[in-house]
Design a protein around this motif. Sequence first.
Motif, PDB file in Angstrom:
ATOM      1  N   SER A 166      39.238  44.729  55.746  1.00  0.00           N
ATOM      2  CA  SER A 166      39.277  46.349  55.854  1.00  0.00           C
ATOM      3  C   SER A 166      38.417  46.707  54.701  1.00  0.00           C
ATOM      4  O   SER A 166      38.493  47.919  54.482  1.00  0.00           O
ATOM      5  N   VAL A 167      37.868  45.806  53.760  1.00  0.00           N
ATOM      6  CA  VAL A 167      36.707  46.017  52.809  1.00  0.00           C
ATOM      7  C   VAL A 167      35.599  45.470  52.947  1.00  0.00           C
ATOM      8  O   VAL A 167      35.434  44.698  51.962  1.00  0.00           O
ATOM      9  N   PRO A 168      34.998  45.542  53.996  1.00  0.00           N
ATOM     10  CA  PRO A 168      34.018  44.764  54.203  1.00  0.00           C
ATOM     11  C   PRO A 168      32.968  44.545  53.074  1.00  0.00           C
ATOM     12  O   PRO A 168      32.392  45.612  52.755  1.00  0.00           O
ATOM     13  N   GLY A 169      32.141  43.483  53.028  1.00  0.00           N
ATOM     14  CA  GLY A 169      31.109  43.319  51.925  1.00  0.00           C
ATOM     15  C   GLY A 169      31.575  43.249  50.459  1.00  0.00           C
ATOM     16  O   GLY A 169      30.620  43.090  49.850  1.00  0.00           O
ATOM     17  N   PHE A 170      32.701  43.371  50.336  1.00  0.00           N
ATOM     18  CA  PHE A 170      33.037  43.356  48.784  1.00  0.00           C
ATOM     19  C   PHE A 170      33.950  42.253  48.424  1.00  0.00           C
ATOM     20  O   PHE A 170      34.855  42.041  49.180  1.00  0.00           O
ATOM     21  N   PHE A 171      33.713  41.543  47.030  1.00  0.00           N
ATOM     22  CA  PHE A 171      34.356  40.755  46.730  1.00  0.00           C
ATOM     23  C   PHE A 171      34.789  40.572  45.497  1.00  0.00           C
ATOM     24  O   PHE A 171      33.703  40.838  44.450  1.00  0.00           O
ATOM     25  N   GLU A 172      35.872  40.590  44.850  1.00  0.00           N
ATOM     26  CA  GLU A 172      36.184  40.824  43.281  1.00  0.00           C
ATOM     27  C   GLU A 172      37.250  39.672  43.071  1.00  0.00           C
ATOM     28  O   GLU A 172      38.081  39.202  43.969  1.00  0.00           O
ATOM     29  N   GLN A 173      37.333  39.608  41.820  1.00  0.00           N
ATOM     30  CA  GLN A 173      38.421  38.499  41.055  1.00  0.00           C
ATOM     31  C   GLN A 173      39.581  39.330  41.060  1.00  0.00           C
ATOM     32  O   GLN A 173      39.937  40.382  40.515  1.00  0.00           O
ATOM     33  N   VAL A 174      40.852  38.520  41.624  1.00  0.00           N
ATOM     34  CA  VAL A 174      42.181  39.286  41.342  1.00  0.00           C
ATOM     35  C   VAL A 174      43.042  38.108  41.048  1.00  0.00           C
ATOM     36  O   VAL A 174      42.794  37.021  41.258  1.00  0.00           O
ATOM     37  N   GLU A 175      43.958  38.493  40.294  1.00  0.00           N
ATOM     38  CA  GLU A 175      44.922  37.547  39.620  1.00  0.00           C
ATOM     39  C   GLU A 175      46.212  37.684  40.578  1.00  0.00           C
ATOM     40  O   GLU A 175      46.786  38.586  41.062  1.00  0.00           O
ATOM     41  N   ARG A 176      46.750  36.393  40.920  1.00  0.00           N
ATOM     42  CA  ARG A 176      47.769  36.237  41.669  1.00  0.00           C
ATOM     43  C   ARG A 176      48.733  34.996  41.103  1.00  0.00           C
ATOM     44  O   ARG A 176      48.242  34.251  40.392  1.00  0.00           O
ATOM     45  N   SER A 177      49.913  34.926  41.746  1.00  0.00           N
ATOM     46  CA  SER A 177      50.761  34.045  41.368  1.00  0.00           C
ATOM     47  C   SER A 177      50.181  32.585  42.120  1.00  0.00           C
ATOM     48  O   SER A 177      49.796  32.406  43.095  1.00  0.00           O
ATOM     49  N   GLU A 178      50.378  31.514  41.217  1.00  0.00           N
ATOM     50  CA  GLU A 178      49.706  30.117  41.784  1.00  0.00           C
ATOM     51  C   GLU A 178      50.522  29.525  42.793  1.00  0.00           C
ATOM     52  O   GLU A 178      50.024  28.985  43.684  1.00  0.00           O
ATOM     53  N   LYS A 179      52.142  29.463  42.697  1.00  0.00           N
ATOM     54  CA  LYS A 179      52.770  28.837  43.679  1.00  0.00           C
ATOM     55  C   LYS A 179      53.675  29.769  43.991  1.00  0.00           C
ATOM     56  O   LYS A 179      54.326  30.405  43.276  1.00  0.00           O
TER      57      LYS A 179
END
Length: 240
Positions: free
Chosen positions: A168-181
Amino acid sequence: MHRFQMIAYFFKPVEVLNRETRSLCGPHHTFSTEACMYQDKGSLKLFKFSIAQKSIILRACELNLKLDNKNELDLMSLLTILEYPDSRLRTVARNVDRVTTSVSNFVEDLLETMYAAPGIGLAATQVNVHKRIIVIDVSAEHNEPLVFINPTIEVLGGMQTSEEGCLSVPGFFEQVERSEKISVKAWDKTGTRFELEAEGLLAVCIQHECDHLEGKLFVDYLSGLKRNRIRHRIQKRRRT
Ligand code: NI
């Protein structure tokens, strides 16, 4: 269901498609089977096809047939994916009461749309169906579809940062922090309850898709400045 007309089609070797789509869509999008490009209402799309479909398309190419009305092919049921900043992406999805035939059919359409896009995850919200359903396939061969109906996530620990993109946000890539497990409880496509522990890319993908069901997008984790820049670029691209 979405019937499309093939206006133009051309075949390219899988390696060439992989190179092109990787620069266009990011590192996660690769083809392991044959694919072709087609033009749909002016925009160029890609889709994978079976041997049977290939022979139909090749025959149409040979005979220089325009696949319209009578010759129209119902190749797959592609759903239209909403694009940021469409306000419908902000809708909070509702629980599925039970897995009916129409829910099963929708799950198949959602999977086909995800594979055709191509993507590794898709939430019902993204195709304007506000039910708690997500589909994911993070396998290298794109042959391990996962279906989560009414998913709930429990964080098990750790944090990870990785590059995310979104259909839904084609062509854009950014670093995002998430839970590991994480641990996720859901129903599968038959309505059977299951529980799954996930980490790495699969954990990221499940969290990303579950966010969609809450009306949340990965751009919401970025600074306001970055988010605005992405929105402006998408809107500008749509105008041209
Ligand atoms: Ni997404």
